[in-house]
Design a protein around this motif. Sequence first.
Motif, mmCIF file in Angstrom:
data_model
loop_
_atom_site.group_PDB
_atom_site.id
_atom_site.type_symbol
_atom_site.label_atom_id
_atom_site.label_comp_id
_atom_site.label_asym_id
_atom_site.label_seq_id
_atom_site.Cartn_x
_atom_site.Cartn_y
_atom_site.Cartn_z
ATOM 1 N N ILE A 1 -8.936 -5.339 -13.181
ATOM 2 C CA ILE A 1 -8.370 -6.497 -12.494
ATOM 3 C C ILE A 1 -8.428 -6.236 -10.985
ATOM 4 O O ILE A 1 -8.041 -5.164 -10.522
ATOM 5 N N GLY A 2 -8.902 -7.212 -10.231
ATOM 6 C CA GLY A 2 -9.080 -7.047 -8.791
ATOM 7 C C GLY A 2 -7.770 -7.063 -8.011
ATOM 8 O O GLY A 2 -6.675 -7.043 -8.582
ATOM 9 N N PHE A 3 -7.904 -7.126 -6.688
ATOM 10 C CA PHE A 3 -6.728 -7.108 -5.818
ATOM 11 C C PHE A 3 -6.817 -8.235 -4.801
ATOM 12 O O PHE A 3 -7.873 -8.850 -4.606
ATOM 13 N N THR A 4 -5.693 -8.499 -4.151
ATOM 14 C CA THR A 4 -5.614 -9.600 -3.198
ATOM 15 C C THR A 4 -5.521 -9.057 -1.767
ATOM 16 O O THR A 4 -5.601 -7.854 -1.536
ATOM 17 N N ALA A 5 -5.305 -9.952 -0.840
ATOM 18 C CA ALA A 5 -5.209 -9.559 0.570
ATOM 19 C C ALA A 5 -3.993 -8.687 0.846
ATOM 20 O O ALA A 5 -3.926 -8.014 1.883
ATOM 21 N N THR A 6 -3.029 -8.684 -0.066
ATOM 22 C CA THR A 6 -1.865 -7.815 0.115
ATOM 23 C C THR A 6 -2.192 -6.366 -0.220
ATOM 24 O O THR A 6 -1.425 -5.459 0.133
ATOM 25 N N ASN B 1 -0.104 2.303 -4.746
ATOM 26 C CA ASN B 1 -1.447 2.353 -5.302
ATOM 27 C C ASN B 1 -2.404 3.126 -4.404
ATOM 28 O O ASN B 1 -2.004 3.745 -3.416
ATOM 29 N N PHE B 2 -3.685 3.093 -4.743
ATOM 30 C CA PHE B 2 -4.667 3.897 -4.009
ATOM 31 C C PHE B 2 -4.762 3.487 -2.547
ATOM 32 O O PHE B 2 -5.117 4.303 -1.693
ATOM 33 N N PHE B 3 -4.432 2.243 -2.244
ATOM 34 C CA PHE B 3 -4.447 1.767 -0.855
ATOM 35 C C PHE B 3 -3.130 2.072 -0.134
ATOM 36 O O PHE B 3 -2.957 1.687 1.018
ATOM 37 N N GLY B 4 -2.206 2.717 -0.841
ATOM 38 C CA GLY B 4 -0.905 3.025 -0.260
ATOM 39 C C GLY B 4 0.102 1.910 -0.389
ATOM 40 O O GLY B 4 1.230 2.027 0.105
ATOM 41 N N VAL B 5 -0.267 0.823 -1.061
ATOM 42 C CA VAL B 5 0.592 -0.362 -1.162
ATOM 43 C C VAL B 5 1.467 -0.274 -2.411
ATOM 44 O O VAL B 5 1.014 0.148 -3.483
ATOM 45 N N ILE B 6 2.709 -0.704 -2.273
ATOM 46 C CA ILE B 6 3.665 -0.676 -3.382
ATOM 47 C C ILE B 6 3.501 -1.936 -4.236
ATOM 48 O O ILE B 6 3.487 -3.053 -3.709
ATOM 49 N N GLN C 1 11.468 9.945 6.242
ATOM 50 C CA GLN C 1 10.620 10.499 7.291
ATOM 51 C C GLN C 1 9.161 10.128 7.070
ATOM 52 O O GLN C 1 8.431 9.819 8.021
ATOM 53 N N ASN C 2 8.704 10.156 5.810
ATOM 54 C CA ASN C 2 7.334 9.747 5.488
ATOM 55 C C ASN C 2 7.092 8.303 5.891
ATOM 56 O O ASN C 2 6.094 7.973 6.533
ATOM 57 N N LEU C 3 8.022 7.434 5.508
ATOM 58 C CA LEU C 3 7.883 6.013 5.807
ATOM 59 C C LEU C 3 7.866 5.767 7.312
ATOM 60 O O LEU C 3 7.001 5.030 7.825
ATOM 61 N N ALA C 4 8.779 6.398 8.029
ATOM 62 C CA ALA C 4 8.877 6.185 9.475
ATOM 63 C C ALA C 4 7.617 6.670 10.196
ATOM 64 O O ALA C 4 7.092 5.987 11.087
ATOM 65 N N LYS C 5 7.130 7.851 9.840
ATOM 66 C CA LYS C 5 5.961 8.395 10.528
ATOM 67 C C LYS C 5 4.699 7.608 10.196
ATOM 68 O O LYS C 5 3.831 7.416 11.055
ATOM 69 N N ALA C 6 4.582 7.142 8.949
ATOM 70 C CA ALA C 6 3.417 6.336 8.581
ATOM 71 C C ALA C 6 3.416 5.014 9.343
ATOM 72 O O ALA C 6 2.366 4.561 9.823
ATOM 73 N N ARG C 7 4.580 4.383 9.451
ATOM 74 C CA ARG C 7 4.671 3.119 10.195
ATOM 75 C C ARG C 7 4.337 3.326 11.674
ATOM 76 O O ARG C 7 3.645 2.509 12.293
ATOM 77 N N PHE C 8 4.826 4.422 12.243
ATOM 78 C CA PHE C 8 4.529 4.713 13.644
ATOM 79 C C PHE C 8 3.034 4.909 13.847
ATOM 80 O O PHE C 8 2.434 4.357 14.782
ATOM 81 N N SER D 1 -1.698 -6.486 3.724
ATOM 82 C CA SER D 1 -0.395 -6.894 4.244
ATOM 83 C C SER D 1 0.778 -6.424 3.404
ATOM 84 O O SER D 1 1.932 -6.617 3.784
ATOM 85 N N GLY D 2 0.502 -5.794 2.256
ATOM 86 C CA GLY D 2 1.579 -5.372 1.370
ATOM 87 C C GLY D 2 2.387 -4.213 1.925
ATOM 88 O O GLY D 2 1.953 -3.505 2.838
ATOM 89 N N PRO D 3 3.604 -3.990 1.379
ATOM 90 C CA PRO D 3 4.468 -2.899 1.843
ATOM 91 C C PRO D 3 3.874 -1.533 1.498
ATOM 92 O O PRO D 3 3.251 -1.361 0.454
#
Length: 454
Positions: A182-187, A212-217, A353-360, A376-378
Amino acid sequence: MRYLPKSPSERRGMLDAIGVATVEDLFKTIPEKFRLRDPLKLPGPLSETEIIQYFQARAAENSRGYTSFLGAGVYNHLRSVVTDALIQRGEFLTSYTPYQAEISQGTLEAIFEFQTLVCQLTGQEVANASMYDGSTALTEAVLMAERLTSRHTVLIARTVHPEYRQVLQTYAKHLGITIREIGFTATGQIDRAALANESFDNVAAVVVQSPNFFGVIEEIPELAEVAHAGGALLVDGITEAVSLGIVKPPAEADIVAMECQSLGVAPSYGGPYVGVIATRDKFVRQLPGRLAGQAFDAEGRRGFVLTLATREQHIRREKATSNICTNEALFALAATIHMTLLGKAGLRELAEQNLAKARFARTELEKIPGVRRSFSGPIFNEFVLEFPRSIKLINRWLLDDKIIGPLAIGTTYPALSKRGLFCVTETMPRSEIERLVASITRILQTTASGESKT
């Protein structure tokens, strides 16, 4: 302990005891065309000194002094020296699985604690201890779903790690299992509309990965509803276990297949690692691998035993629920010690800390002209960015600055060329993130002016 080979007289005595004339007779059941007659093309034989020198030379090839932004299923996290000190004790440091388990109470208690911690992390009711790694755990989870539903088709998201999907394809090829992607969307998430339009007549499981593999939840509760409406089970694969310090546990999933390398196990050239399957209590009879339970004797004293393990697991392997013959107990112990040292608050802080540094890092990289976000996904600690130049070209230039750049995902996803998958964990200093941004900015300016990398 040194290796002491058997003498010719000892070999002769062993052969006489079993009634065989030669060692060659032990291999008569193997057809001649499959038997190797030529020596393997291996160096040596080497003396002990030469072997030590060989491995010292290989160790010197490590990328010391380099900063790495690679993730994709293997993650660099802080590890306590306490963990290494404990797992190297003689009681634990062995690759041999304790088959006579009841005399190994310390090992069984550690396995029991590991299972408990995994259940708390995943929101599931029972967990095994453990599988070989995350990829085989995911495949065994799918086979488990097939047995539970008596269905033989699997719907798997293309956002699941490509290597995990390859392992599943290898198993499924000769087991009569049909796999549809199954494919994926723009998110960057699975295409839920496409999933809902699939026929679920013979579907055993819907398989996703989150993050997932793209890092998206992924949205596990909604996906569980779709799967259950079609009579299928939802299998959730997790490659980044630290994410569960802040991401809601996938309690709605029917089976969780997880790689626990992030929890106290070093990257180690790609393994060995520690996989695990967690599930609902009602599915425990189909749970592969080992399961340690708590028991009490006639005097009320507590003990630990391997439970629900049928004889087929050991002697009638064609009827076994799994072909995994080791539970990677040493690494399960490492993960148990690591999680115990961190505690709930520590794991949450680590995840934050992982979340904050990745966002930065993502924000700073997006400031570079021509660089933009792909999905665009989280996210948690990985993200995909699109660049105006080839990722492989950028990575070659980054090596000059002792930076190991992002994973070029266009190799696996041709439609996503010029995209790089970055990983930023708590081990990454802000200064190194800023150095990465400066290096890529300079590389893009240089290549735009016509210079090339030779």
